[in-house]
Structures are given as structure tokens and as C-alpha cells.
Write a protein that holds these residues in place. Structure first.
Motif, PDB file in Angstrom:
ATOM      1  N   VAL A   1      84.271  39.051  32.453  1.00  0.00           N
ATOM      2  CA  VAL A   1      83.882  40.448  32.240  1.00  0.00           C
ATOM      3  C   VAL A   1      85.077  41.363  32.508  1.00  0.00           C
ATOM      4  O   VAL A   1      85.354  42.279  31.737  1.00  0.00           O
ATOM      5  N   ALA A   2      85.792  41.114  33.603  1.00  0.00           N
ATOM      6  CA  ALA A   2      86.917  41.984  33.978  1.00  0.00           C
ATOM      7  C   ALA A   2      88.071  41.891  32.989  1.00  0.00           C
ATOM      8  O   ALA A   2      88.649  42.909  32.605  1.00  0.00           O
ATOM      9  N   ASN A   3      88.417  40.681  32.576  1.00  0.00           N
ATOM     10  CA  ASN A   3      89.585  40.461  31.715  1.00  0.00           C
ATOM     11  C   ASN A   3      89.258  40.419  30.234  1.00  0.00           C
ATOM     12  O   ASN A   3      90.151  40.447  29.397  1.00  0.00           O
ATOM     13  N   GLY A   4      87.997  40.290  29.910  1.00  0.00           N
ATOM     14  CA  GLY A   4      87.580  40.190  28.519  1.00  0.00           C
ATOM     15  C   GLY A   4      87.743  38.770  27.990  1.00  0.00           C
ATOM     16  O   GLY A   4      88.339  37.906  28.641  1.00  0.00           O
ATOM     17  N   ASP A   5      87.195  38.535  26.807  1.00  0.00           N
ATOM     18  CA  ASP A   5      87.285  37.232  26.151  1.00  0.00           C
ATOM     19  C   ASP A   5      87.400  37.480  24.650  1.00  0.00           C
ATOM     20  O   ASP A   5      86.385  37.630  23.958  1.00  0.00           O
ATOM     21  N   PRO A   6      88.629  37.541  24.132  1.00  0.00           N
ATOM     22  CA  PRO A   6      88.823  37.861  22.718  1.00  0.00           C
ATOM     23  C   PRO A   6      88.122  36.880  21.771  1.00  0.00           C
ATOM     24  O   PRO A   6      87.691  37.261  20.694  1.00  0.00           O
ATOM     25  N   GLU A   7      88.010  35.618  22.181  1.00  0.00           N
ATOM     26  CA  GLU A   7      87.358  34.622  21.319  1.00  0.00           C
ATOM     27  C   GLU A   7      85.890  34.958  21.084  1.00  0.00           C
ATOM     28  O   GLU A   7      85.327  34.635  20.041  1.00  0.00           O
TER      29      GLU A   7
ATOM     30  N   PRO B   1      86.835  45.922  33.816  1.00  0.00           N
ATOM     31  CA  PRO B   1      86.896  45.666  35.259  1.00  0.00           C
ATOM     32  C   PRO B   1      85.878  46.465  36.058  1.00  0.00           C
ATOM     33  O   PRO B   1      85.376  45.987  37.076  1.00  0.00           O
ATOM     34  N   ALA B   2      85.549  47.674  35.608  1.00  0.00           N
ATOM     35  CA  ALA B   2      84.560  48.482  36.337  1.00  0.00           C
ATOM     36  C   ALA B   2      83.198  47.802  36.311  1.00  0.00           C
ATOM     37  O   ALA B   2      82.476  47.761  37.325  1.00  0.00           O
TER      38      ALA B   2
ATOM     39  N   ALA C   1      82.668  44.588  35.952  1.00  0.00           N
ATOM     40  CA  ALA C   1      82.778  43.381  36.776  1.00  0.00           C
ATOM     41  C   ALA C   1      82.567  43.733  38.246  1.00  0.00           C
ATOM     42  O   ALA C   1      81.871  43.026  38.972  1.00  0.00           O
ATOM     43  N   PHE C   2      83.153  44.834  38.686  1.00  0.00           N
ATOM     44  CA  PHE C   2      82.987  45.262  40.076  1.00  0.00           C
ATOM     45  C   PHE C   2      81.542  45.651  40.352  1.00  0.00           C
ATOM     46  O   PHE C   2      80.978  45.307  41.393  1.00  0.00           O
ATOM     47  N   GLU C   3      80.906  46.338  39.413  1.00  0.00           N
ATOM     48  CA  GLU C   3      79.493  46.718  39.550  1.00  0.00           C
ATOM     49  C   GLU C   3      78.610  45.476  39.673  1.00  0.00           C
ATOM     50  O   GLU C   3      77.709  45.416  40.516  1.00  0.00           O
ATOM     51  N   LEU C   4      78.870  44.469  38.853  1.00  0.00           N
ATOM     52  CA  LEU C   4      78.113  43.221  38.922  1.00  0.00           C
ATOM     53  C   LEU C   4      78.338  42.507  40.253  1.00  0.00           C
ATOM     54  O   LEU C   4      77.400  41.980  40.858  1.00  0.00           O
TER      55      LEU C   4
END
Length: 105
Positions: A51-57, A64-65, A67-70
């Protein structure tokens, strides 16, 4: 509901759990959640990183916000929130502080 309202104002409560003791189902649910979280901690780290870094695939943009909330929402199950406390002075007034300096003797 308090024991007073169940039993009446003139009688004392007898039997049952003492105040503050969780019921069996609640205790079992908390243990199950803790066991699940402990067993999946390594996966949770991977999910939060994705979630923080993303997944282009998979067309997931970095967030990142979120991800921190989760992360904060998961932490609440292991570390309970603390109740707020208010410090007041005498008669609910302001706190008075008296500062004195030690002499240089």
C-alpha cells in the motif's frame, strides 16, 4: 447495565462475574484475533509495504498515508487506547506552579 438496575436499589448483587471481567465469548474473540494477527504479522508487513510503495503490476499507486492509517487501525487491537485525563488544581481550578531557584552558595 449496572447491577443496581438489574437487581433493584435495595438488594445487593449476588453471583455472576465481578465488575470488569470480560465474558467468555469476548475473551475468546480477543484471543482469536491476537492469534490471527500474530500468525500473519509477516504478511501484514508485506501488505502495508504494498500500500505504501504501490504495486505497478496491479495498478496500485503509492499511498503511504493510507498505509499508516491501516497500521494504526490494526495496532488498536493490540494496544488499547488510553483514556484522556485532565489535571486540575484545587476545586477544578487551574494548576498553580511555584518555581524557586536554589541559591548559588
Amino acid at each position: 447495565m449496572t447491577s443496581e438496575s438489574k437487581v433493584g436499589k435495595n438488594r445487593k448483587k449476588t453471583g455472576g462475574r465481578t465488575g470488569g471481567t470480560p465474558n467468555k465469548a469476548t475473551q475468546q474473540a480477543r484471543e482469536a484475533i491476537a492469534l490471527f494477527v500474530d500468525g500473519n504479522a509477516h504478511r501484514l508487513t508485506e501488505w502495508l509495504d504494498t500500500v505504501a510503495n504501490g504495486d505497478p503490476e496491479n495498478d496500485i499507486k503509492p499511498n503511504p498515508a493510507k498505509a499508516f492509517e491501516l497500521f494504526q487501525s490494526v495496532v488498536e487491537y493490540h494496544v488499547p487506547k488510553l483514556a484522556r485525563t485532565e489535571v486540575t488544581g484545587a476545586d477544578q481550578g487551574p494548576v498553580e506552579m511555584v518555581v524557586t531557584w536554589a541559591s548559588g552558595k
